[in-house]
Design a protein around this motif. Structure first.
Motif, PDB file in Angstrom:
ATOM      1  N   THR A   1       0.845  -1.187   0.000  1.00  0.00           N
ATOM      2  CA  THR A   1       0.000   0.000   0.000  1.00  0.00           C
ATOM      3  C   THR A   1       0.880   1.237   0.000  1.00  0.00           C
ATOM      4  OG1 THR A   1      -1.932   1.047   1.016  1.00  0.00           O
ATOM      5  CG2 THR A   1      -0.190   0.286   2.507  1.00  0.00           C
ATOM      6  N   LYS A   2       0.235   2.371  -0.013  1.00  0.00           N
ATOM      7  CA  LYS A   2       0.877   3.669   0.178  1.00  0.00           C
ATOM      8  C   LYS A   2      -0.046   4.451   1.094  1.00  0.00           C
ATOM      9  CE  LYS A   2       2.634   7.695  -2.368  1.00  0.00           C
ATOM     10  NZ  LYS A   2       2.819   8.320  -3.725  1.00  0.00           N
ATOM     11  N   PHE A   3       0.501   5.033   2.139  1.00  0.00           N
ATOM     12  CA  PHE A   3      -0.327   5.724   3.121  1.00  0.00           C
ATOM     13  C   PHE A   3      -0.582   7.157   2.662  1.00  0.00           C
ATOM     14  CE2 PHE A   3       1.155   2.092   5.398  1.00  0.00           C
ATOM     15  CZ  PHE A   3       0.143   1.795   6.301  1.00  0.00           C
ATOM     16  N   VAL A   4      -1.808   7.384   2.184  1.00  0.00           N
ATOM     17  CA  VAL A   4      -2.207   8.683   1.644  1.00  0.00           C
ATOM     18  C   VAL A   4      -3.637   8.963   2.083  1.00  0.00           C
ATOM     19  CG1 VAL A   4      -2.591  10.057  -0.434  1.00  0.00           C
ATOM     20  CG2 VAL A   4      -0.740   8.375  -0.388  1.00  0.00           C
ATOM     21  N   ALA A   5      -3.893  10.139   2.633  1.00  0.00           N
ATOM     22  CA  ALA A   5      -5.258  10.512   3.023  1.00  0.00           C
ATOM     23  C   ALA A   5      -6.183  10.446   1.806  1.00  0.00           C
ATOM     24  CB  ALA A   5      -5.263  11.918   3.610  1.00  0.00           C
ATOM     25  N   HIS A   6      -7.389   9.946   1.999  1.00  0.00           N
ATOM     26  CA  HIS A   6      -8.320   9.786   0.885  1.00  0.00           C
ATOM     27  C   HIS A   6      -8.663  11.119   0.221  1.00  0.00           C
ATOM     28  CE1 HIS A   6      -9.988   5.518   1.819  1.00  0.00           C
ATOM     29  NE2 HIS A   6      -8.721   5.621   2.178  1.00  0.00           N
ATOM     30  N   SER A   7      -8.608  12.193   0.980  1.00  0.00           N
ATOM     31  CA  SER A   7      -8.938  13.504   0.433  1.00  0.00           C
ATOM     32  C   SER A   7      -7.793  14.107  -0.387  1.00  0.00           C
ATOM     33  CB  SER A   7      -9.299  14.470   1.563  1.00  0.00           C
ATOM     34  OG  SER A   7      -8.214  14.593   2.481  1.00  0.00           O
ATOM     35  N   ASP A   8      -6.608  13.511  -0.317  1.00  0.00           N
ATOM     36  CA  ASP A   8      -5.445  14.024  -1.037  1.00  0.00           C
ATOM     37  C   ASP A   8      -5.391  13.385  -2.421  1.00  0.00           C
ATOM     38  OD1 ASP A   8      -3.053  14.987  -1.937  1.00  0.00           O
ATOM     39  OD2 ASP A   8      -1.803  13.950  -0.443  1.00  0.00           O
TER      40      ASP A   8
ATOM     41  N   LEU B   1      -1.799  10.246  -4.991  1.00  0.00           N
ATOM     42  CA  LEU B   1      -1.686   9.003  -5.754  1.00  0.00           C
ATOM     43  C   LEU B   1      -1.639   9.324  -7.238  1.00  0.00           C
ATOM     44  CD1 LEU B   1      -4.400   6.816  -3.979  1.00  0.00           C
ATOM     45  CD2 LEU B   1      -1.925   6.503  -3.787  1.00  0.00           C
ATOM     46  N   ASP B   2      -0.851   8.551  -7.975  1.00  0.00           N
ATOM     47  CA  ASP B   2      -0.873   8.688  -9.428  1.00  0.00           C
ATOM     48  C   ASP B   2      -1.083   7.312 -10.056  1.00  0.00           C
ATOM     49  OD1 ASP B   2       1.607   7.374  -9.326  1.00  0.00           O
ATOM     50  OD2 ASP B   2       2.743   9.238  -9.513  1.00  0.00           O
ATOM     51  N   ALA B   3      -1.071   7.268 -11.363  1.00  0.00           N
ATOM     52  CA  ALA B   3      -1.359   6.013 -12.063  1.00  0.00           C
ATOM     53  C   ALA B   3      -0.352   4.931 -11.718  1.00  0.00           C
ATOM     54  CB  ALA B   3      -1.390   6.257 -13.575  1.00  0.00           C
ATOM     55  N   ASP B   4       0.912   5.322 -11.540  1.00  0.00           N
ATOM     56  CA  ASP B   4       1.931   4.328 -11.184  1.00  0.00           C
ATOM     57  C   ASP B   4       1.659   3.712  -9.817  1.00  0.00           C
ATOM     58  OD1 ASP B   4       3.310   4.602 -13.551  1.00  0.00           O
ATOM     59  OD2 ASP B   4       4.711   6.098 -12.755  1.00  0.00           O
ATOM     60  N   ASP B   5       1.156   4.528  -8.868  1.00  0.00           N
ATOM     61  CA  ASP B   5       0.798   3.991  -7.554  1.00  0.00           C
ATOM     62  C   ASP B   5      -0.301   2.947  -7.689  1.00  0.00           C
ATOM     63  OD1 ASP B   5       2.566   5.641  -6.050  1.00  0.00           O
ATOM     64  OD2 ASP B   5       1.146   7.303  -6.195  1.00  0.00           O
ATOM     65  N   PHE B   6      -1.327   3.273  -8.464  1.00  0.00           N
ATOM     66  CA  PHE B   6      -2.418   2.317  -8.674  1.00  0.00           C
ATOM     67  C   PHE B   6      -1.898   1.042  -9.323  1.00  0.00           C
ATOM     68  CE2 PHE B   6      -5.395   5.633  -7.670  1.00  0.00           C
ATOM     69  CZ  PHE B   6      -6.563   4.976  -7.306  1.00  0.00           C
ATOM     70  N   ARG B   7      -1.079   1.196 -10.350  1.00  0.00           N
ATOM     71  CA  ARG B   7      -0.574   0.009 -11.048  1.00  0.00           C
ATOM     72  C   ARG B   7       0.246  -0.884 -10.119  1.00  0.00           C
ATOM     73  NH1 ARG B   7      -0.673   3.319 -15.924  1.00  0.00           N
ATOM     74  NH2 ARG B   7       1.176   4.488 -15.253  1.00  0.00           N
ATOM     75  N   TRP B   8       1.097  -0.276  -9.288  1.00  0.00           N
ATOM     76  CA  TRP B   8       1.931  -1.075  -8.384  1.00  0.00           C
ATOM     77  C   TRP B   8       1.078  -1.784  -7.338  1.00  0.00           C
ATOM     78  CZ3 TRP B   8       5.663  -4.026  -7.600  1.00  0.00           C
ATOM     79  CH2 TRP B   8       6.106  -4.337  -6.307  1.00  0.00           C
ATOM     80  N   ILE B   9       0.163  -1.047  -6.710  1.00  0.00           N
ATOM     81  CA  ILE B   9      -0.672  -1.647  -5.668  1.00  0.00           C
ATOM     82  C   ILE B   9      -1.529  -2.772  -6.239  1.00  0.00           C
ATOM     83  CG2 ILE B   9      -2.623  -1.178  -4.116  1.00  0.00           C
ATOM     84  CD1 ILE B   9      -1.289   1.600  -3.618  1.00  0.00           C
ATOM     85  N   TYR B  10      -2.099  -2.559  -7.419  1.00  0.00           N
ATOM     86  CA  TYR B  10      -2.901  -3.615  -8.047  1.00  0.00           C
ATOM     87  C   TYR B  10      -2.030  -4.791  -8.474  1.00  0.00           C
ATOM     88  CZ  TYR B  10      -7.646  -1.783  -8.280  1.00  0.00           C
ATOM     89  OH  TYR B  10      -8.916  -1.377  -7.960  1.00  0.00           O
ATOM     90  N   SER B  11      -0.799  -4.524  -8.903  1.00  0.00           N
ATOM     91  CA  SER B  11       0.058  -5.615  -9.366  1.00  0.00           C
ATOM     92  C   SER B  11       0.365  -6.602  -8.245  1.00  0.00           C
ATOM     93  CB  SER B  11       1.361  -5.057  -9.952  1.00  0.00           C
ATOM     94  OG  SER B  11       2.210  -4.536  -8.940  1.00  0.00           O
TER      95      SER B  11
ATOM     96  N   ALA C   1      -6.381   3.709  -3.446  1.00  0.00           N
ATOM     97  CA  ALA C   1      -5.944   2.618  -4.320  1.00  0.00           C
ATOM     98  C   ALA C   1      -5.924   1.286  -3.580  1.00  0.00           C
ATOM     99  CB  ALA C   1      -4.562   2.934  -4.888  1.00  0.00           C
ATOM    100  N   TYR C   2      -5.514   1.300  -2.319  1.00  0.00           N
ATOM    101  CA  TYR C   2      -5.486   0.074  -1.516  1.00  0.00           C
ATOM    102  C   TYR C   2      -6.906  -0.462  -1.320  1.00  0.00           C
ATOM    103  CZ  TYR C   2      -4.768  -3.019   2.502  1.00  0.00           C
ATOM    104  OH  TYR C   2      -4.763  -4.099   3.356  1.00  0.00           O
ATOM    105  N   ALA C   3      -7.826   0.415  -0.912  1.00  0.00           N
ATOM    106  CA  ALA C   3      -9.209  -0.014  -0.707  1.00  0.00           C
ATOM    107  C   ALA C   3      -9.800  -0.579  -1.988  1.00  0.00           C
ATOM    108  CB  ALA C   3     -10.050   1.153  -0.185  1.00  0.00           C
ATOM    109  N   ALA C   4      -9.528   0.087  -3.109  1.00  0.00           N
ATOM    110  CA  ALA C   4     -10.049  -0.385  -4.387  1.00  0.00           C
ATOM    111  C   ALA C   4      -9.461  -1.740  -4.757  1.00  0.00           C
ATOM    112  CB  ALA C   4      -9.746   0.643  -5.479  1.00  0.00           C
ATOM    113  N   SER C   5      -8.171  -1.920  -4.486  1.00  0.00           N
ATOM    114  CA  SER C   5      -7.538  -3.203  -4.819  1.00  0.00           C
ATOM    115  C   SER C   5      -8.115  -4.347  -3.995  1.00  0.00           C
ATOM    116  CB  SER C   5      -6.023  -3.111  -4.626  1.00  0.00           C
ATOM    117  OG  SER C   5      -5.655  -3.118  -3.248  1.00  0.00           O
TER     118      SER C   5
END
Length: 261
Positions: free
Chosen positions: A95-102, A106-116, A157-161
């Motif tokens: 995961t990456k610790f990021v407030a949901h309101s921020d 997160l960027d596309a690379d963060d999503f791709r890594w967490i989903y991978s 991204a973590y919650a979505a994954s």
């Protein structure tokens, strides 16, 4: 209760935390275990030795579940060492610790890594494990999160994954029956080093105390609690598949009311 003696399991991400607790618990039931790690070699070897102390065979294998070839390597190592594969626990996660309101956090690379790691990794592990597991029957237990149910967690991204992992659990429970059962546990807060380091000392301690006061059971899980839930899916009824079990002290129910006792 199914007898696990002389059977074999892979537990991904099992150097520490829930994975290590699960590997040790399976070993205590007589199951041979592949301990998996990416960077924590010393901790993985400690877990492996703890498993061997239970009188079973155990090996430690370095592999990144985000890489398909590494997933194949893990399965091949299990078959090569134990001659079989009966149970797979997809515990590795990131995961990456990021407030949901921020929204800029997160960027596309963060999503791709967490989903991978959190979604593609379990899929790849199941893909390579399934042909071997079909021979004797077996089970897959995915370690998801309450974040996949509530949408709350370390980041969007973590919650979505984890929501995707829950859905995949349902899809593959249909696809892999009748030989293989597929279930998931959804832990709430887990006490331990990983979350403490990610949240920071003060925030972790504050969140822990809040959960202890407001959860209906006034408890927060440990790695061992979640390992026991995983063992229940592995060793319990052979009629359970496609289930997601919330291991969160009742957190999903909301705050416990104050009542006279």
């Amino acid at each position: 209760m199914q007898d696990l003696k002389s059977k074999a399991a892979i537990v991904t991400g099992s150097a520490t935390g829930v994975g290590a607790a699960t590997a040790k618990l399976l070993a205590a039931q007589g199951c041979n275990v592949v301990v998996n790690y990416t960077k924590s070699k010393a901790e993985a070897e400690e877990t492996m030795e703890a498993c061997r102390a239970e009188g079973v065979k155990s090996i430690a294998v370095q592999a990144n579940v985000a890489e398909d070839d590494d997933c194949r390597k893990l399965v091949d190592a299990c078959i090569g060492e134990f001659g079989r594969l009966d149970h797979l626990v997809n515990n590795a996660g990131t995961t990456k610790f990021v407030a949901h309101s921020d929204l800029d956090g997160l960027d596309a690379d963060d999503f791709r890594w967490i989903y991978s790691v959190n979604v593609v990794g379990p899929y790849q592990m199941i893909k390579h494990a399934a042909p071997h597991m079909r021979k004797n029957g077996g089970s897959v237990t995915n370690v998801s999160s309450i974040a996949g149910v509530t949408g709350l967690g370390s980041c969007v991204a973590y919650a979505a994954s984890k929501g995707a992992l829950n859905t995949m659990t349902l899809s593959l429970a249909r696809a892999l029956g009748p030989e293989i059962r597929v279930n998931a546990i959804c832990p709430g807060m887990i006490q331990g080093k990983w979350l403490r380091e990610g949240m920071g000392e003060d925030r972790y301690d504050g969140f822990l105390q809040h959960q202890l006061k407001t959860n209906p059971l006034q408890k927060v899980s440990t790695p061992e609690d979640n390992a026991r839930a995983i063992l229940m899916f592995i060793q319990g009824s052979d009629l359970i598949t496609g289930e997601t079990l919330l291991v969160d002290g009742g957190y999903h129910l909301g705050f416990a009311p104050t009542v006279a006792r």
